[in-house]
Design an enzyme around this catalytic site. Structure first.
Site, PDB file in Angstrom:
ATOM      1  CD  GLU A  99      -2.907  -0.976   2.362  1.00  0.00           C
ATOM      2  OE1 GLU A  99      -2.804  -0.068   3.202  1.00  0.00           O
ATOM      3  OE2 GLU A  99      -3.749  -1.881   2.441  1.00  0.00           O
ATOM      4  CB  CYS A 112       2.716   7.338   3.377  1.00  0.00           C
ATOM      5  SG  CYS A 112       3.171   6.129   4.607  1.00  0.00           S
ATOM      6  CB  CYS A 119       7.477  -5.371   8.795  1.00  0.00           C
ATOM      7  SG  CYS A 119       8.677  -4.360   9.701  1.00  0.00           S
ATOM      8  CB  CYS A 123       5.944  -3.231  16.143  1.00  0.00           C
ATOM      9  SG  CYS A 123       7.604  -2.647  15.758  1.00  0.00           S
ATOM     10  CB  CYS A 126       2.713  -2.879  13.584  1.00  0.00           C
ATOM     11  SG  CYS A 126       2.837  -2.570  11.821  1.00  0.00           S
ATOM     12  N   GLY A 172       6.801  -2.008   6.324  1.00  0.00           N
ATOM     13  CA  GLY A 172       8.216  -2.361   6.295  1.00  0.00           C
ATOM     14  C   GLY A 172       9.087  -1.461   7.139  1.00  0.00           C
ATOM     15  CD  GLU A 173      13.167  -0.106  10.365  1.00  0.00           C
ATOM     16  OE1 GLU A 173      12.190   0.220  11.048  1.00  0.00           O
ATOM     17  OE2 GLU A 173      14.103   0.683  10.115  1.00  0.00           O
ATOM     18  CB  SER A 204       9.490   6.296   9.792  1.00  0.00           C
ATOM     19  OG  SER A 204       9.025   5.950  11.073  1.00  0.00           O
ATOM     20  CB  SER A 227       8.724   4.001  15.724  1.00  0.00           C
ATOM     21  OG  SER A 227       8.192   4.375  14.472  1.00  0.00           O
ATOM     22  CG  LEU A 228      11.057   7.165  21.870  1.00  0.00           C
ATOM     23  CD1 LEU A 228      11.774   8.484  21.905  1.00  0.00           C
ATOM     24  CD2 LEU A 228      10.408   6.882  23.203  1.00  0.00           C
ATOM     25  CG  HIS A 229       6.001   3.459  19.486  1.00  0.00           C
ATOM     26  ND1 HIS A 229       5.550   4.630  18.916  1.00  0.00           N
ATOM     27  CD2 HIS A 229       6.198   2.618  18.439  1.00  0.00           C
ATOM     28  CE1 HIS A 229       5.473   4.498  17.607  1.00  0.00           C
ATOM     29  NE2 HIS A 229       5.865   3.303  17.283  1.00  0.00           N
ATOM     30  CB  CYS A 346       1.057   7.688   6.703  1.00  0.00           C
ATOM     31  SG  CYS A 346       2.622   7.121   6.254  1.00  0.00           S
TER      32      CYS A 346
HETATM   33  N1  SAH Z   1       9.249   0.454  10.496  1.00  0.00           N
HETATM   34  C1  SAH Z   1       9.163   1.879  10.480  1.00  0.00           C
HETATM   35  C2  SAH Z   1       8.140   2.424   9.503  1.00  0.00           C
HETATM   36  C3  SAH Z   1       6.793   1.771   9.442  1.00  0.00           C
HETATM   37  S1  SAH Z   1       5.662   2.099  10.731  1.00  0.00           S
HETATM   38  C4  SAH Z   1       8.941   2.400  11.878  1.00  0.00           C
HETATM   39  O1  SAH Z   1       8.793   1.592  12.796  1.00  0.00           O
HETATM   40  O2  SAH Z   1       8.991   3.597  12.089  1.00  0.00           O
HETATM   41  C5  SAH Z   1       5.345   3.793  10.571  1.00  0.00           C
HETATM   42  C6  SAH Z   1       4.561   4.375  11.748  1.00  0.00           C
HETATM   43  O3  SAH Z   1       3.239   3.829  11.768  1.00  0.00           O
HETATM   44  C7  SAH Z   1       5.197   4.024  13.070  1.00  0.00           C
HETATM   45  O4  SAH Z   1       5.501   5.133  13.849  1.00  0.00           O
HETATM   46  C8  SAH Z   1       4.146   3.193  13.716  1.00  0.00           C
HETATM   47  O5  SAH Z   1       4.174   3.496  15.031  1.00  0.00           O
HETATM   48  C9  SAH Z   1       2.839   3.604  13.078  1.00  0.00           C
HETATM   49  N2  SAH Z   1       1.826   2.548  13.230  1.00  0.00           N
HETATM   50  C10 SAH Z   1       1.903   1.250  12.889  1.00  0.00           C
HETATM   51  N3  SAH Z   1       0.787   0.582  13.260  1.00  0.00           N
HETATM   52  C11 SAH Z   1      -0.032   1.477  13.816  1.00  0.00           C
HETATM   53  C12 SAH Z   1      -1.349   1.409  14.403  1.00  0.00           C
HETATM   54  N4  SAH Z   1      -2.030   0.283  14.466  1.00  0.00           N
HETATM   55  N5  SAH Z   1      -1.869   2.557  14.892  1.00  0.00           N
HETATM   56  C13 SAH Z   1      -1.196   3.715  14.834  1.00  0.00           C
HETATM   57  N6  SAH Z   1       0.036   3.840  14.302  1.00  0.00           N
HETATM   58  C14 SAH Z   1       0.613   2.751  13.806  1.00  0.00           C
END
Ligand code: SAH
Length: 358
Positions: A99, A112, A119, A123, A126, A172-173, A204, A227-229, A346
Site C-alpha cells: 500500500e 507515504c 516486516c 511490533c 502493528c 516495512g522497516e 522512519s 518510532s519511540l513509543h 500513513c
Molecule cells: N518500520 C518503520 C516504519 C513503518 S511504521 C517504523 O517503525 O517507524 C510507521 C509508523 O506507523 C510508526 O511510527 C508506527 O508506530 C505507526 N503505526 C503502525 N501501526 C499502527 C497502528 N495500528 N496505529 C497507529 N500507528 C501505527
C-alpha cells in the site's frame, strides 16, 4: 517468481540511479547525453510512454531491449470521502501487494511509501508486523509507487500532481532494506529527475541500528523519524521487540550524533495506547528524555484493527499527554485522522485489503 521468456534478463530502468545509468551508457558506447534525456523524460516529465525526446533510435532500441519500463500495477484505489486522501494498493510482479498513501496538505500531497512486503520487526501494535517479512521491495517498486501515484493524480485530479514530501512510513522497516531505500532516495533527490529536496524526505525507523549507522554515513541530510513509543525499557521491549537487541539508549546516541541543518528536527513518533503508555508518568519520562534535543513529537492515537490486543486512547488523555509535553517545550503534534474512512492514515495500513499474501 516465474518470469516470462525474455523478461528474466531485463533489469528495471527504475532501479538505476543517475550514475548507474551513466555507467550503462559508457559501457555500451552510447552518447552521454542519453542519461540526462532519459532522466528528464521519466522523472521530470514523468511520461509513461516511451521517450520521444531528442534521442537516437539506436539508443532507444538499446534501452527497450535491455530494460524493463513497467511499474507496479494499481490494483485498487480508495478515495476518502472526507478529505483528499488516496490509498493505493499495488500489485507487484510476483503478485504480492503493498500500500501507498497520498496525504493532502494545502494544495499538495505527501506520499507515504512502503519499503518491504511485510516486516521483520514484529511490533506488537502493528498489523504489518504480524505477517512477518516476505521480502524487500526493489528500488523500482518504491520509485514506481511514487510515479504511479503522480500519474494517477495527473489523470484524475489534473493540476494537483504535486507530491512535495516523501515519507517512508508505510509497510516495512526502511533501514532493514537499506540498499533499496538508499537508491530510491538517490533517484528522488537527483536534480536531473524528480529533484525532491533533501529535507522533504523522511525515513522512519523502529531503531534498527545496523541501518542507522550506515544511514548517517551514506545518506546525509535526509530526515529521520524514530518510532519511540515508550521511554521505559520493559514497555518498549513489548511494543518493539528489537529494542532488546538495539536498546533505545544506544539508538539515541546515534541519532544525537546526526548533524542537523537550521530548522531541521528529528521526529519522534509516539503511539498512544490506552492504559499502556498514555499516563502522566509516561509523558513526563518522555519529556525528560527528549527535552533539549532538536525534537518534534508526533503523537499517534493507536488505530485498532480486527484482532489487535490494544485499545485507542480517549481524546482527553491524548490532550493531557500533549499538555505535559508542552511543559518541556517540545513541539508536539497530534496526528489527525486524515483519510480514516479508507483506513489510510500513513503507518496504519491495516485494512483487510492490505493482505500481503499471494
Ligand atoms: N518500520 C518503520 C516504519 C513503518 S511504521 C517504523 O517503525 O517507524 C510507521 C509508523 O506507523 C510508526 O511510527 C508506527 O508506530 C505507526 N503505526 C503502525 N501501526 C499502527 C497502528 N495500528 N496505529 C497507529 N500507528 C501505527
Amino acid at each position: 517468481m516465474s518470469a516470462l521468456p525474455g523478461e528474466i534478463l531485463k533489469k528495471s530502468f527504475y532501479d538505476l540511479n543517475y550514475s548507474d545509468l551513466e555507467a550503462v551508457i559508457k559501457q555500451n558506447n552510447l552518447n552521454q547525453s542519453v542519461a540526462g534525456i532519459l532522466f528528464n523524460w521519466h522523472y521530470k516529465k514523468k511520461e509513461s510512454i516511451q521517450c520521444r525526446d531528442n534521442i537516437s533510435k539506436s539508443s532507444l532500441a538499446f534501452f527497450e531491449k535491455h530494460f524493463d519500463f513497467s511499474l507496479p500495477e494499481i490494483d485498487t484505489v480508495q478515495e476518502s470521502s472526507k478529505d483528499r486522501t488516496v490509498k493505493f494498493l499495488f500489485k507487484l510482479k510476483d503478485k504480492h501487494k503493498v500500500e501507498t498513501v497520498l496525504i493532502p496538505f494545502n494544495n499538495k500531497y505527501s506520499i507515504c511509501l512502503s519499503s518491504q512486503v511485510g516486516c521483520a520487526m514484529n511490533c506488537s501494535f502493528c498489523f504489518t508486523g504480524e505477517q512477518g517479512l516476505k521480502r524487500n521491495l526493489t528500488t523500482s517498486e518504491m520509485v514506481g509507487q511514487f510515479l504511479q501515484a503522480w500519474r494517477w493524480l495527473a489523470s484524475n485530479r489534473p493540476g494537483e500532481e504535486r507530491i512535495l514530501n516523501i515519507v517512508f512510513m508505510g509497510q516495512g522497516e526502511p533501514l532493514h532494506n537499506f540498499d533499496g531505500v538508499k537508491k530510491a532516495c538517490e533517484i528522488f533527490l537527483s536534480q536531473r529527475g524528480t529533484s525532491i529536496g533533501v529535507q522533504k524526505i523522511t525515513v522512519s525507523t523502529a531503531g534498527y541500528i545496523p541501518g542507522l549507522k550506515r544511514w548517517l554515513q551514506e545518506v546525509p541530510g535526509v530526515n529521520l523519524a524514530l518510532s519511540l513509543h515508550s521511554p521505559f525499557t520493559e514497555k518498549r521491549n513489548e511494543l518493539i521487540p528489537i529494542n532488546k537487541k538495539y536498546p533505545l539508549a544506544e539508538v539515541l546516541t546515534y541519532i544525537d550524533a546526526i548533524p542537523l541543518q537550521k530548522k531541521q528536527f528529528i521526529t519522534y513518533e509516539y503511539i498512544l495506547i490506552k492504559g499502556l503508555n498514555d499516563t502522566a508518568d509516561d509523558a513526563k519520562k518522555l519529556g525528560a528524555l527528549l527535552a533539549g534535543k532538536r525534537a518534534y513529537i508526533n503523537l499517534i492515537p493507536f488505530n485498532a484493527f480486527p484482532g489487535s490486543r490494544y485499545e485507542s486512547p480517549d481524546l482527553n488523555e491524548v490532550e493531557n499527554f500533549k499538555a505535559i509535553l508542552d511543559t518541556f517545550r517540545i513541539p508536539t503534534l497530534i496526528r489527525g485522522t486524515k483519510g480514516d474512512d479508507v483506513l489510510a492514515a500513513c503507518g496504519q495500513l491495516n485494512s483487510k485489503n492490505s493482505a500481503n499474501s499471494l
